[in-house]
Motif scaffolding. Sequence first.
Motif, PDB file in Angstrom:
ATOM      1  N   UNK A  24       0.819  -1.204   0.000  1.00 45.46           N
ATOM      2  CA  UNK A  24       0.000   0.000   0.000  1.00 45.46           C
ATOM      3  C   UNK A  24       0.861   1.265   0.000  1.00 45.46           C
ATOM      4  N   UNK A  25       2.148   1.082  -0.242  1.00 48.51           N
ATOM      5  CA  UNK A  25       3.055   2.221  -0.269  1.00 48.51           C
ATOM      6  C   UNK A  25       3.395   2.658  -1.678  1.00 48.51           C
ATOM      7  N   UNK A  26       4.622   3.068  -1.871  1.00 51.69           N
ATOM      8  CA  UNK A  26       5.079   3.591  -3.154  1.00 51.69           C
ATOM      9  C   UNK A  26       5.626   2.474  -4.027  1.00 51.69           C
ATOM     10  N   UNK A  27       5.071   2.328  -5.225  1.00 58.22           N
ATOM     11  CA  UNK A  27       5.523   1.301  -6.163  1.00 58.22           C
ATOM     12  C   UNK A  27       6.562   1.893  -7.108  1.00 58.22           C
ATOM     13  N   UNK A  28       7.667   1.152  -7.276  1.00 62.03           N
ATOM     14  CA  UNK A  28       8.808   1.619  -8.065  1.00 62.03           C
ATOM     15  C   UNK A  28       8.964   0.740  -9.302  1.00 62.03           C
ATOM     16  N   UNK A  29       9.147   1.371 -10.438  1.00 64.99           N
ATOM     17  CA  UNK A  29       9.374   0.626 -11.677  1.00 64.99           C
ATOM     18  C   UNK A  29      10.760  -0.021 -11.625  1.00 64.99           C
ATOM     19  N   UNK A  30      10.813  -1.320 -11.847  1.00 64.39           N
ATOM     20  CA  UNK A  30      12.064  -2.059 -11.808  1.00 64.39           C
ATOM     21  C   UNK A  30      12.993  -1.570 -12.927  1.00 64.39           C
ATOM     22  N   UNK A  31      14.294  -1.451 -12.653  1.00 66.49           N
ATOM     23  CA  UNK A  31      15.216  -0.948 -13.684  1.00 66.49           C
ATOM     24  C   UNK A  31      15.314  -1.843 -14.916  1.00 66.49           C
ATOM     25  N   UNK A  32      14.954  -3.114 -14.797  1.00 65.55           N
ATOM     26  CA  UNK A  32      14.966  -4.022 -15.948  1.00 65.55           C
ATOM     27  C   UNK A  32      13.630  -4.037 -16.687  1.00 65.55           C
ATOM     28  N   UNK A  33      12.667  -3.279 -16.185  1.00 63.87           N
ATOM     29  CA  UNK A  33      11.344  -3.249 -16.807  1.00 63.87           C
ATOM     30  C   UNK A  33      11.363  -2.398 -18.085  1.00 63.87           C
TER      31      UNK A  33
END
Length: 342
Positions: free
Chosen positions: A198-207
Amino acid sequence: MIKHLEKLKYVAFTKRMAKSFIRRKGDWSIGIYTGESLFKFDSPKHINNPVLTAKDVTDVPAKFVADPFMVYENGSWYMFFEVLNASDNKGDIGLATSEDCINWRYEEIVLDEPFHLSYPYVFKFQNDYYMIPESYEANSIRLYKAVDFPKKWSLVKTLLDGADYVDSSIFNYKGIWWMFTTSPKSDVLHLYYANDFMGNWILHPKSPVIEANLNIARPGGRVIVHDERIFRYTQDDEHLYGSKVRAFEITELTTTTYVEKEVRENPILKASGFGWNKTGMHNIDPHQIIEGKWVACVDGYRIVFDFGIELQYRIRILNQLKEIIKLPLRAMNQKALSKTFM
């Protein structure tokens, strides 16, 4: 000659009208499969598949049922799935229950929004149940919580917004939350992570971890963490939407790395060639019963012809059009005959 040409015109017109009334569609249903591992599932003889169809839905006019996910709680199984509502042509989330995972009873629609819902990815965390249904029409990934499990759900947070997120699949591994999601084109797989779901979602660097690949990009069921190994299922959409399901083992997953490999048993699910899943299958949610025994809810479909409106009504319309066309034809034929014998 004139009569022959007009007959050909009528035949062509009738074919065009028929195409406007008759359309091919996927008739999706839900079944229960069993297996000895996460990669070997089939339809057991003691289960009469499919266990749920559109005909089982009693509170809305349903076109089909698909995208099943289930959980086991207090001696009962609860299955959540998409119900395509014929009244507005949008997906709602339906519920069915079972005591033995073999015989299922449809309950009711438990989640309905002004936009399309499907793929109700349900999971439990700290004694509470949550659901992330697909809501790409709302351009967001929305998290719902069961305020009165299993029938009452409330929106608690929008996890991501601003894009067409499709079939989002969440799981926890080594204390970190991970989430796959794709686009409506089904050819790209994005990966996000968060310390708190329920917090901050971060885009994976390999995405994106998968690009330009309709075979393996789109999620096709629950991500399984079993014996410290991670497996994801994916639906094959290249030649035909939802034709089969494959499995991949994620062999390396950190906040900076991502590596996966295809399992040798693929495809995990595929079209049977006859019956309810004749054309394809595209979703699986496995659960371990005991060591070496798994049960899974799956879906499948066959291509059928959708007449749209009642057959007799359609025939009546075509017959009326036929009579309308005949009037000028008769006049033309009479005029031609009069010139011939004058």
